[in-house]
Structure formats: structure tokens, C-alpha cells
Design a protein around this motif. Structure first.
Motif, PDB file in Angstrom:
ATOM      1  N   MET A   1     -40.713   4.165 -34.787  1.00 15.76           N
ATOM      2  CA  MET A   1     -40.611   4.648 -36.162  1.00 15.76           C
ATOM      3  C   MET A   1     -42.009   5.020 -36.640  1.00 15.76           C
ATOM      4  O   MET A   1     -42.894   4.165 -36.707  1.00 15.76           O
ATOM      5  CB  MET A   1     -40.008   3.574 -37.069  1.00 15.76           C
TER       6      MET A   1
ATOM      7  N   PHE B   1     -35.748  10.112 -40.934  1.00 15.82           N
ATOM      8  CA  PHE B   1     -35.078   9.229 -41.870  1.00 15.82           C
ATOM      9  C   PHE B   1     -35.769   9.244 -43.215  1.00 15.82           C
ATOM     10  O   PHE B   1     -36.998   9.124 -43.301  1.00 15.82           O
ATOM     11  CB  PHE B   1     -35.065   7.783 -41.348  1.00 15.82           C
TER      12      PHE B   1
ATOM     13  N   PHE C   1     -39.797   7.318 -48.920  1.00 16.16           N
ATOM     14  CA  PHE C   1     -40.521   7.428 -47.662  1.00 16.16           C
ATOM     15  C   PHE C   1     -39.753   8.327 -46.701  1.00 16.16           C
ATOM     16  O   PHE C   1     -38.529   8.381 -46.721  1.00 16.16           O
ATOM     17  CB  PHE C   1     -40.653   6.047 -46.992  1.00 16.16           C
TER      18      PHE C   1
ATOM     19  N   LEU D   1     -36.793  -1.637 -47.265  1.00 19.83           N
ATOM     20  CA  LEU D   1     -36.406  -0.235 -47.313  1.00 19.83           C
ATOM     21  C   LEU D   1     -34.909  -0.087 -47.108  1.00 19.83           C
ATOM     22  O   LEU D   1     -34.305  -0.807 -46.304  1.00 19.83           O
ATOM     23  CB  LEU D   1     -37.138   0.556 -46.226  1.00 19.83           C
TER      24      LEU D   1
ATOM     25  N   PHE E   1     -32.346   2.860 -45.863  1.00 20.45           N
ATOM     26  CA  PHE E   1     -32.452   4.105 -45.105  1.00 20.45           C
ATOM     27  C   PHE E   1     -31.214   4.970 -45.260  1.00 20.45           C
ATOM     28  O   PHE E   1     -30.099   4.479 -45.424  1.00 20.45           O
ATOM     29  CB  PHE E   1     -32.631   3.794 -43.620  1.00 20.45           C
ATOM     30  N   GLY E   2     -31.441   6.286 -45.127  1.00 19.07           N
ATOM     31  CA  GLY E   2     -30.336   7.199 -44.935  1.00 19.07           C
ATOM     32  C   GLY E   2     -29.910   7.200 -43.477  1.00 19.07           C
ATOM     33  O   GLY E   2     -30.503   6.533 -42.630  1.00 19.07           O
ATOM     34  N   SER E   3     -28.888   7.994 -43.189  1.00 17.32           N
ATOM     35  CA  SER E   3     -28.330   8.016 -41.837  1.00 17.32           C
ATOM     36  C   SER E   3     -29.101   8.922 -40.881  1.00 17.32           C
ATOM     37  O   SER E   3     -28.849   8.912 -39.682  1.00 17.32           O
ATOM     38  CB  SER E   3     -26.864   8.444 -41.884  1.00 17.32           C
TER      39      SER E   3
ATOM     40  N   TYR F   1     -39.650   8.840 -42.456  1.00 15.16           N
ATOM     41  CA  TYR F   1     -40.062   8.380 -41.138  1.00 15.16           C
ATOM     42  C   TYR F   1     -39.521   9.332 -40.080  1.00 15.16           C
ATOM     43  O   TYR F   1     -38.434   9.897 -40.232  1.00 15.16           O
ATOM     44  CB  TYR F   1     -39.518   6.978 -40.846  1.00 15.16           C
TER      45      TYR F   1
ATOM     46  N   GLN G   1     -38.508   9.535 -35.979  1.00  9.68           N
ATOM     47  CA  GLN G   1     -38.207   8.740 -34.794  1.00  9.68           C
ATOM     48  C   GLN G   1     -38.008   9.678 -33.610  1.00  9.68           C
ATOM     49  O   GLN G   1     -36.952  10.284 -33.441  1.00  9.68           O
ATOM     50  CB  GLN G   1     -36.959   7.882 -34.997  1.00  9.68           C
TER      51      GLN G   1
END
Lengths: 114, 117
Positions: B45, B91, B35, B105, B107-109, B37, B39
Motif C-alpha cells: 500500500m 483506493f 487519502f 481509515l 476504504f472504498g472498494s 493509496y 496498490q
């Protein structure tokens, strides 16, 4: 709009005090989540729930507890707030439709522990 | 080991140009979803695009496309014709276990994209 409401939206609290954040949904989804967002870390899972009274820990659960006595409400409690828990907290839900259903997020709660 | 890696903390792009945001992932689960997203500075989000591990074609949603390279474990987001409103944090996230399991989920940074006029 997935009908997710977080309260409060902002809170400042003192170290050592208990704090409860509320997530309310209007669509009876079974799966609910609490994440925290910190710079450099993205969102990290604190706790999640897969039904009333069914909860489990995520990757950063130390210092947090949760409760879910009704389908629509998922509460996150900091038993004794610490400065390291200053963060933005997001609640999310995931519908159970098969396939790639995205997670829907609340607006977030900014918590400052002083 | 990081499950989702976004190696670009920040990027700049000129308005109307295309930009690629990198994402690599690590999983041994054959069933997973990827996914992206967005922000914005307001903090919400916003879901952009999804790619399933068994999907044969790359996902597209309007100006967003996902360049899915399964063997390389990469899922880069391509934004075509950037607009000023695309300035935001992006993200990449992964859900393992298909429709079973906790459905959470990872998430990456994140990558902060700034679109310049």
C-alpha cells in the motif's frame, strides 16, 4: 519506511485451527491497526490499538482477537480459523503528528484457510 | 450506507494521457481527511496524496492532484501524463474525527487502472 514487519507473509492452515499473525514496528507508534483485504471490499478494519493493552473492535471483528503487551507488537489471533477468513491481512500504524498524517502499512500476510 | 464509494471497478487509459478516478464520501463529521493509496500487483500500500476537510486548496503531489469538491462530497484523484507504472489498484480512504478518536481509515472498494502503451 515506517519499520513495520508482518509475519508470517504467507500461511495455509486448516479449518478449526488457531492462527496468530504478528505485526512488529520499530518506531514506538501508539496507534496500530489490523485490516483485511478482500476483492470488492477494499480494506476493512478488524481491530485497532491505541496503546499497550488498549484495544478496540473494528467493523469486522467477529472471529478475531488481538493483544498488545508491548508497544512494538500487535498480534491478531483467529481462535478457530474458517474459510471465510481466507484473506490478505494488513497491519498499519498512524503516527500522532497533528494534521493529515497518512497510515503506513506492512507488506501484508496472505492467509488461506482450507 | 457506504462511507466511501468508488464507482469505477476498472479503467483504461492511454499512456501520457490524464485520468480521473472517482471517489465520493459520506460523513457528518466536520473534521476529516481524505487519502488516496496505490496498490501495485506486488501488494504493498503506497500513500499518494492527502486532503484535509479544512484545506482551502486542492492537494497536489507531483503528477497526482486531488479534485476536492466539499459540497458534493467528492475527492477525485487526477493522474496527469499516465505512465505504464501507474497500472495498479487505487483506493480512496477517509479518516474521521481529525486528530482525535481512533484515527482509522475507511476504504472504498478500489479502482483498477490499466495504462495502455
Amino acid at each position: 519506511d515506517a519499520g513495520i514487519t508482518q509475519s508470517p507473509r504467507h500461511k495455509v492452515t486448516e479449518t478449526g485451527t488457531p492462527v496468530t499473525l504478528r505485526c512488529h514496528q520499530t518506531e514506538n507508534h501508539r496507534y496500530m491497526y489490523w485490516y483485511r483485504q478482500d476483492p470488492g471490499h477494499g480494506l476493512r478494519l478488524i481491530h485497532y490499538s491505541y496503546g499497550v493493552k488498549d484495544t478496540d473492535k473494528g467493523e469486522v471483528s467477529d472471529g478475531y482477537s488481538v493483544s498488545r503487551s508491548k508497544t512494538e507488537d500487535f498480534l491478531l489471533t483467529l481462535e478457530s480459523a474458517t474459510s471465510s477468513q481466507t484473506s490478505v491481512y494488513f497491519c498499519a500504524i498512524t503516527p500522532e503528528a497533528p494534521g493529515g498524517t497518512e497510515a503506513f502499512f506492512g507488506q501484508g500476510t496472505r492467509l488461506t484457510v482450507v | 450506507a457506504q462511507k466511501i464509494t468508488q464507482t469505477q471497478p476498472g479503467m483504461f487509459v492511454q499512456e501520457k494521457e490524464a485520468v480521473t478516478l472517482d471517489c465520493t464520501y459520506d460523513t457528518s463529521d466536520p473534521s476529516y481527511g481524505l487519502f488516496w493509496y496505490k496498490q501495485p500487483s506486488s501488494g504493498e500500500m503506497i500513500f499518494l496524496i492527502y486532503q484535509g476537510s479544512y484545506d482551502q486548496q486542492n492537494a497536489t503531489e507531483g503528477r497526482y492532484s486531488l479534485n476536492f469538491q466539499k459540497a458534493r462530497k467528492s475527492a477525485n484523484l487526477v493522474i496527469s501524463a499516465s505512465q505504464l507504472g501507474d497500472s495498479a489498484m487505487y483506493f480512496c480512504a477517509m479518516r474521521e474525527g481529525g486528530d482525535t478518536g481512533r484515527r482509522a481509515l475507511t476504504f472504498g472498494s478500489g479502482t483498477r487502472l490499466q495504462v495502455q502503451p
